[in-house]
Design an enzyme around this catalytic site. Structure first.
Site, short mmCIF file in Angstrom:
data_model
loop_
_atom_site.label_atom_id
_atom_site.label_comp_id
_atom_site.label_asym_id
_atom_site.label_seq_id
_atom_site.Cartn_x
_atom_site.Cartn_y
_atom_site.Cartn_z
N LYS A 47 0.80 -1.22 0.00
CA LYS A 47 0.00 0.00 0.00
C LYS A 47 0.84 1.28 0.00
O LYS A 47 0.38 2.33 -0.43
CB LYS A 47 -1.00 0.00 1.16
CG LYS A 47 -0.48 0.46 2.51
CD LYS A 47 -1.68 0.67 3.45
CE LYS A 47 -1.30 1.21 4.81
NZ LYS A 47 -0.58 0.23 5.66
N HIS A 184 1.52 -3.78 14.68
CA HIS A 184 2.06 -2.62 13.96
C HIS A 184 2.23 -1.50 14.98
O HIS A 184 1.26 -1.09 15.61
CB HIS A 184 1.12 -2.20 12.83
CG HIS A 184 1.77 -1.30 11.82
ND1 HIS A 184 2.40 -0.13 12.16
CD2 HIS A 184 1.90 -1.41 10.47
CE1 HIS A 184 2.89 0.45 11.08
NE2 HIS A 184 2.61 -0.31 10.04
N GLU A 261 6.84 -6.19 7.81
CA GLU A 261 6.06 -5.61 6.69
C GLU A 261 6.43 -4.15 6.45
O GLU A 261 5.57 -3.27 6.52
CB GLU A 261 4.56 -5.71 7.02
CG GLU A 261 4.06 -7.10 7.31
CD GLU A 261 2.71 -7.10 8.05
OE1 GLU A 261 2.28 -6.03 8.52
OE2 GLU A 261 2.10 -8.17 8.15
C1 LIG Z 1 0.48 0.11 6.34
C2 LIG Z 1 0.89 -1.20 6.90
C3 LIG Z 1 2.23 -1.58 6.87
C4 LIG Z 1 3.34 -0.68 6.40
O1 LIG Z 1 3.62 0.27 7.34
P1 LIG Z 1 4.88 1.27 7.21
O2 LIG Z 1 4.74 2.14 8.40
O3 LIG Z 1 4.76 1.97 5.93
O4 LIG Z 1 6.11 0.43 7.28
C5 LIG Z 1 2.56 -2.83 7.35
N1 LIG Z 1 1.61 -3.66 7.84
C6 LIG Z 1 0.31 -3.33 7.86
C7 LIG Z 1 -0.66 -4.31 8.38
C8 LIG Z 1 -0.09 -2.09 7.42
O5 LIG Z 1 -1.38 -1.75 7.48
#
Ligand SMILES: *Cc1c(COP(=O)(O)O)cnc(C)c1O
Length: 379
Positions: A47, A184, A261
């Site tokens: 994303k 996260h 991620e």
């Molecule tokens: C948006 C998102 C990410 C990426 O996050 P960053 O802060 O850009 O590294 C990873 N995992 C999930 C589930 C997300 O929603």
């Protein structure tokens, strides 16, 4: 690195607004992450920037992918090659995690044949998965502190630590397998303590699950949030990696599979935008420039991502505090009220660096202005 000369050449060749993706920077970020967190498999969060060429470059480096919708799934599926078609269906889930805790039933039905790895954080989702994607492997998303992150996520996602093991046992009772935990810490997390606390929470839940008889977890997904070096206040990635490595070493067995991620960290420094001045005025004594890119377009991160992107000129000269506005008729379309810029004229070019994440990805066609043209450098 893309030089200023090169940027100007590209703008001349392709016109503006332009969004340039530097694939050398992508590879550099990927390798830096791997170097300092060697135990961690990277699942790039699509994303942040879903350009297919980015998927291809990172896949060649060895990356897997985090997707959150069927269109994102299909971008990845179509752009990673390397397995005979027959085996592909089984192999794909080493390369993709579907990390959106709330999935439409139609999506679950489409995903089931791939034996997907999916996240969840509530009982309703367990029931949906059982009925519509019974072959899925599950990862429980936990709510963890997001203190000081630029973009906060804990109010929308994650099971409370106190209910975590109950949810795991509930899934188990229905015949589903919870393979591990995820979290996260919030995007652009410069407060490294968030990772320490999240990892400690996970270790506690691993232990509680084991104590209550559930021993099938062997995966830990440490999510995204890794900060991009937007300015000097962001501590180097290797410092964060040291903190994470210490905690992983201290709290988790060697044979556990660890994934992350990262979205922003991979792509932020790989994007540069170039726009041109289409109008100028003095407003309240301040030079004000109207450019052909704005917050409905490449600068959308100003609104959605709470991010700031310094606007720079190629031209030299004494500078004044100036305003920079986007091209649409909405007063919200303000790139910046205070940039140090030399006096610019019509058709002069400006650029912004470190604008690769959550920028072009959320650009719209608002007011009839299409998103910037994308050009790939060092592909
Ligand atoms: C948006 C998102 C990410 C990426 O996050 P960053 O802060 O850009 O590294 C990873 N995992 C999930 C589930 C997300 O929603």
């Amino acid at each position: 690195m893309i030089t200023k000369d090169k940027l100007q050449k590209l703008a001349k060749q392709h016109g503006t607004p332009l969004f340039v993706i530097d694939h050398d920077a992508l590879r550099k970020n990927y390798r830096e992450f791997r170097k300092y967190l060697p135990r961690v498999q990277i699942y790039f969060a699509v994303k942040a920037n879903s350009d297919p060429e980015i998927v291809r470059t990172l896949f060649k480096e060895g990356s897997s992918f985090d997707v959150a919708s069927m269109p994102e799934f299909n971008i990845v599926y179509k752009n990673i090659k390397g397995m005979p078609a027959k085996k592909r269906q089984d192999w794909i889930w080493d390369k993709i995690i579907y990390a959106n805790p709330n999935k439409p039933v139609e999506t679950l039905e489409e995903l089931d044949k791939y034996k997907p790895l999916v996240t969840f954080d509530n009982l309703e989702e367990i029931r949906k998965i059982k009925k519509h994607a019974p072959h899925a492997g599950l990862v429980l998303r936990l709510k963890v502190p997001n203190t000081g992150a630029m973009v906060e996520l804990s109010s929308k996602f994650g099971a409370a630590p106190g209910e975590a093991v109950d949810l795991i046992l509930e899934a188990d009772k229905l015949g589903l397998t919870v393979e591990g935990l995820s979290f996260h810490v919030g995007s652009q997390t410069t407060n490294f303590e968030n990772y320490v606390q999240a990892l400690s929470l996970c270790a506690g839940i691993y232990k509680e699950a084991r104590d209550r008889g559930y021993t099938k977890m062997n995966l830990l997904d440490i999510g995204g949030g890794f900060p991009a070096p937007y300015d000097d206040t962001v501590k180097p990635f290797r410092d964060l990696a040291k903190v994470i490595n210490n905690e992983l070493e201290r709290l988790f067995p060697k044979d556990i599979q660890i994934l992350a991620e990262p979205g922003r960290f991979m792509v932020a420094t790989a994007g540069v935008s170039v726009a041109k001045v289409i109008g100028k005025a003095m407003r309240d004594g301040k030079p004000s420039y109207y450019i052909n890119d704005g917050v409905y377009h490449t600068y959308s991160g100003v609104i959605f991502d709470h991010c700031k992107y310094p606007v720079k000129a190629f031209k030299k000269g004494p500078t004044k505090i100036s305003a920079v506005f986007g091209p649409t008729c909405d007063a919200l379309d303000v790139v910046s009220m205070a940039e140090n810029l030399p006096e610019l004229g019509r058709d002069d070019l400006v650029y912004s660096e470190n604008i690769g994440a959550y920028s072009h990805a959320s650009a719209t066609y608002f007011n009839g202005f299409p998103p910037a043209k994308v050009v790939h450098a060092n592909l």
